[in-house]
Scaffold this active site. Structure first.
Site, PDB file in Angstrom:
ATOM      1  N   GLU A   3      -7.048   0.301 -10.819  1.00 36.28           N
ATOM      2  CA  GLU A   3      -7.082  -0.989 -10.156  1.00 36.28           C
ATOM      3  C   GLU A   3      -7.204  -2.034 -11.070  1.00 36.28           C
ATOM      4  O   GLU A   3      -6.282  -3.164 -10.905  1.00 36.28           O
ATOM      5  CB  GLU A   3      -8.447  -1.100  -9.394  1.00 36.28           C
ATOM      6  N   HIS A   4      -7.915  -1.982 -12.184  1.00 37.30           N
ATOM      7  CA  HIS A   4      -7.824  -3.117 -13.218  1.00 37.30           C
ATOM      8  C   HIS A   4      -7.537  -2.341 -14.597  1.00 37.30           C
ATOM      9  O   HIS A   4      -7.775  -1.429 -14.978  1.00 37.30           O
ATOM     10  CB  HIS A   4      -9.217  -3.609 -13.332  1.00 37.30           C
ATOM     11  N   HIS A  54      24.740   3.266  23.821  1.00 37.72           N
ATOM     12  CA  HIS A  54      24.850   2.352  22.678  1.00 37.72           C
ATOM     13  C   HIS A  54      26.332   2.210  22.275  1.00 37.72           C
ATOM     14  O   HIS A  54      26.817   0.870  22.108  1.00 37.72           O
ATOM     15  CB  HIS A  54      24.356   3.273  21.394  1.00 37.72           C
ATOM     16  N   GLN A  58     -17.586  -3.821 -14.959  1.00 37.68           N
ATOM     17  CA  GLN A  58     -16.980  -2.643 -13.590  1.00 37.68           C
ATOM     18  C   GLN A  58     -18.145  -1.968 -13.020  1.00 37.68           C
ATOM     19  O   GLN A  58     -18.169  -1.809 -12.118  1.00 37.68           O
ATOM     20  CB  GLN A  58     -15.884  -1.720 -14.320  1.00 37.68           C
ATOM     21  N   ASP A  69     -11.648 -12.071 -11.604  1.00 43.04           N
ATOM     22  CA  ASP A  69     -12.399 -11.789 -10.505  1.00 43.04           C
ATOM     23  C   ASP A  69     -12.733 -13.168  -9.722  1.00 43.04           C
ATOM     24  O   ASP A  69     -12.971 -13.254  -8.599  1.00 43.04           O
ATOM     25  CB  ASP A  69     -13.909 -11.026 -10.742  1.00 43.04           C
ATOM     26  N   HIS A 126     -20.947  -2.938 -10.343  1.00 39.58           N
ATOM     27  CA  HIS A 126     -20.692  -3.045  -9.182  1.00 39.58           C
ATOM     28  C   HIS A 126     -21.420  -2.161  -8.182  1.00 39.58           C
ATOM     29  O   HIS A 126     -22.306  -2.273  -7.169  1.00 39.58           O
ATOM     30  CB  HIS A 126     -19.279  -2.859  -8.699  1.00 39.58           C
TER      31      HIS A 126
END
Lengths: 429, 429
Positions: free
Chosen positions: A327-328, A420, A259, A361, A262
């Site tokens: 996220e993960h 209406h 991770q 991934d 990145h």
């Protein structure tokens, strides 16, 4: 890297600081972007040629040169290593299968009062996919963005990729070909988003834009939103690993660093019930950094944003995960199922010791475009739903109108909307 | 109002002008809104009291007075006409049933290679619902926004409604009670959105904000987006009515005016295959305007944005509908089914002569919060999906990792992400 222990008095303050950590450095580019969009709207293809010359250090001969030809795609595929094309194909097949399993079904509801109610799914007509070029060219990202659109039934998928100095990544072209992208253009930045949203003579406008990009691309997406749909604007990536005492610390360390490699803003957090594991992983991270090619980036991310949290039990651990809404989420405990069932908020989960996040991934099948920065509390990963939309419908016989019309008339009158009310009462009269 | 005929030479230019008509007058309020949000973040409840005094012309005694009590809700319900409470209940029951029918199912996919892939749906923890107060207080809107959240399983639904001069609408409170709203606060404007997103001592923060509002509310939603989820920002309302020669022009005219009476920016368009019908509806609109209480607003909307388009056949009509992608679509032809099947883009459809759009606004069951301004090309009406999110998951045995791991390693190496590759190869080694 910070170490926290829920048993310590200062834990809550330390955890709140971790939650509030600003990991994103936002650049102020809105004025530059709005002028680029205005240029493309006014100048069309000519503006695209000019902007490409200015920003990508190459000038296409003419507007036709913006489009990548079939021959160029074939040539690029021929240059790719066969085992990479096989890997792409395995990934694409699995991603297709998982996304096809998500496809929702229409609803049709017959009503005892004489109405039929329905919900019909349909695909968007045209999608624009942005793919970053140059160094950060990720073929896996092309598959993950384009395949859900194709599985959803989108007939037209136009892709824009910048080619700094004119250079195109062969594997990106191969991935686009395999994923079913219908058009590829050599255009990047805010000008690509503007062209996709507004159209030029060469690029027909699309209805939705998706895909990752730099600050200019993100701001351009914000500015064209409303004219077209956009995907969420991704922040830095993050992982939380839950590990009990039975796990291998070297594997956990590598998952945390996968991770962290990145970029420097990425965040890796270990939550464990074991002090020994906490210590062992801390050492294993340092060991792994000695041999990792991207140790500079991964080490910086780990120092700035990494954390190891020791918890008393998994009930406590699960509560922290829900507050982080990562996220993960890797759940490396001997029985991951019950712990996963207890957790409400995570973009994607990886269960057990044999399931590193990197598998997801690339090849497992679920999407790798996921909600970052605690937004998994309310947002989801990319899916076929991003490329579908719903039309609800009502069909009524006179009997149905008579059964429920008077209630609608009463509510419309109470809201002061007489036309209406009359549109119903005239039919009943 | 403009009349167009697809047979005329100038048709395409006239239709493009109709498509490009700017119906929204956007007020520039971003600076005012960001300062209100900053006040609420810094000052909490005290700022809310102060801002309410400034904007709503009443000052709550203390922060506790911001919350509407159970006793106040009961008293408000007691003051409502029983037939209105019955109408609300019929509407709520039908909306609940239609939205429950939408609830999606989890996916679990067993893989021949030894992996299990899944997609799990879960609800958001807490939702904030904004409800406009004063003149434009619409109880139907409370039902339409709150019920999908409750059906999705959201445990906490906090509602904010401004009470100018301290006045609260009884039927709005009754609707909130019936819909399952868990907390009601007397706060409006950007300060309400700020309080919902950031929280104060009295109002716990939520994860998603939904509901209509004025320019300040819309801009506040834009500014808190990312911290919390938001719904789409609605533009002026619109209807397209398709009618063949067999229909009653007085009913069509009233349906067009029901849309037009919302506000001057609303748009009503008739598409018909019959010249006679075009003429008859044009006259019927003028007749109806003579007796309509909101004739001022409806007439202005019709003059500014109304249109009658004569088409050669329904194939041509369907193509125009897809270009308009209207929020509401009435299909008043003798056999609406095949024509509806041909049309790709509309927020909600109303099939046949007995199905005026107002039925769907109140009691039919589908949601009345719908995509406006041609966004039905890519967006959908409010639904349970707005209050759900997905977590995908992967579970792998060693056999599964061995089967697909090498492909992931190859792709990770090709992308230059070595720690990704090693997190897999270490497990295979």
């Amino acid at each position: 890297m910070i170490r926290l222990n829920t048993a310590d008095a200062g834990f809550e303050a330390g955890f709140l600081a971790l939650l509030d950590q600003a990991r994103e450095t936002t650049t102020k580019v809105d004025a530059a972007v709005s002028s680029i969009i205005a240029e493309v709207r006014a100048g069309g293809d000519a503006a695209l040629l000019d902007l490409t010359g200015r920003f990508d250090r190459w000038t296409p001969a003419d507007a036709a040169a913006l489009r990548v030809t079939e021959a160029e795609i074939d040539a690029a595929r021929a240059r790719c290593a066969p085992e990479l094309l096989d890997a792409l194909d395995l990934a694409a097949t699995r991603i297709e299968r998982f996304h096809a399993a998500q496809l929702p079904r229409d609803v049709e509801l017959d009503d005892p009062l004489g109405l039929t109610l329905g919900l019909r799914w349909g695909s968007i007509d045209a999608v624009g996919l942005y793919v970053p070029g140059g160094k950060a060219a990720y073929p896996s990202s092309v598959l993950m963005n384009a395949i859900p659109a194709r599985v959803a039934g989108v007939p037209r998928i136009a892709m824009c990729v910048p080619t700094p100095d004119g250079v195109l990544n062969d594997l990106v072209l191969a991935a686009a070909h395999r994923a079913g992208v219908t058009e590829i253009f050599r255009i990047g930045g805010a000008q690509a988003i503007a062209a996709l949203a507004w159209g030029t003579a060469t690029i027909a406008p699309v209805d939705r834009v998706a895909g990752p990009g730099n600050a200019y691309v993100a701001e351009a997406k914000r500015q064209v939103f409303g004219r077209v749909g956009i995907d969420s604007i991704a922040g830095p990536s993050e992982v939380v690993v839950l590990a009990d005492a039975s796990q291998n610390p070297a594997l956990i360390a590598m998952d945390l660093l996968a991770q962290a490699e990145h970029d420097e803003s990425a965040q890796s957090i270990l939550i464990t019930t074991s002090h020994q594991m906490a210590n062992a992983v801390e050492h294993a991270v340092q060991d792994a950094l000695l041999t990792l090619p991207r140790a500079g980036i991964a080490g910086e991310s780990w120092r700035r944003h990494g954390a190891i949290i020791v918890v008393h039990d998994w009930e406590e651990g699960a509560r922290l995960v829900d507050r982080l809404a990562p996220e993960h989420l890797e759940i490396m405990v001997s029985e991951p199922g019950p712990l996963f069932a207890r957790i409400r908020h995570a973009g994607a989960a990886f269960l057990g010791a044999h399931c590193p996040e990197a598998l997801g991934d690339y090849v497992a099948g679920p999407n790798h475009v996921l909600p970052t920065g605690r937004t998994a509390r309310f947002a989801s990963g990319l899916s076929v739903y991003d490329f579908l939309k719903r039309t609800t419908w009502i069909s009524a016989e006179r009997r149905g109108l008579e059964a429920i019309g008077p209630a609608a008339v009463a509510l419309a009158e109470a809201e002061g909307l007489s036309a209406h009310a009359r549109s119903i009462s005239l039919r009943l009269g």
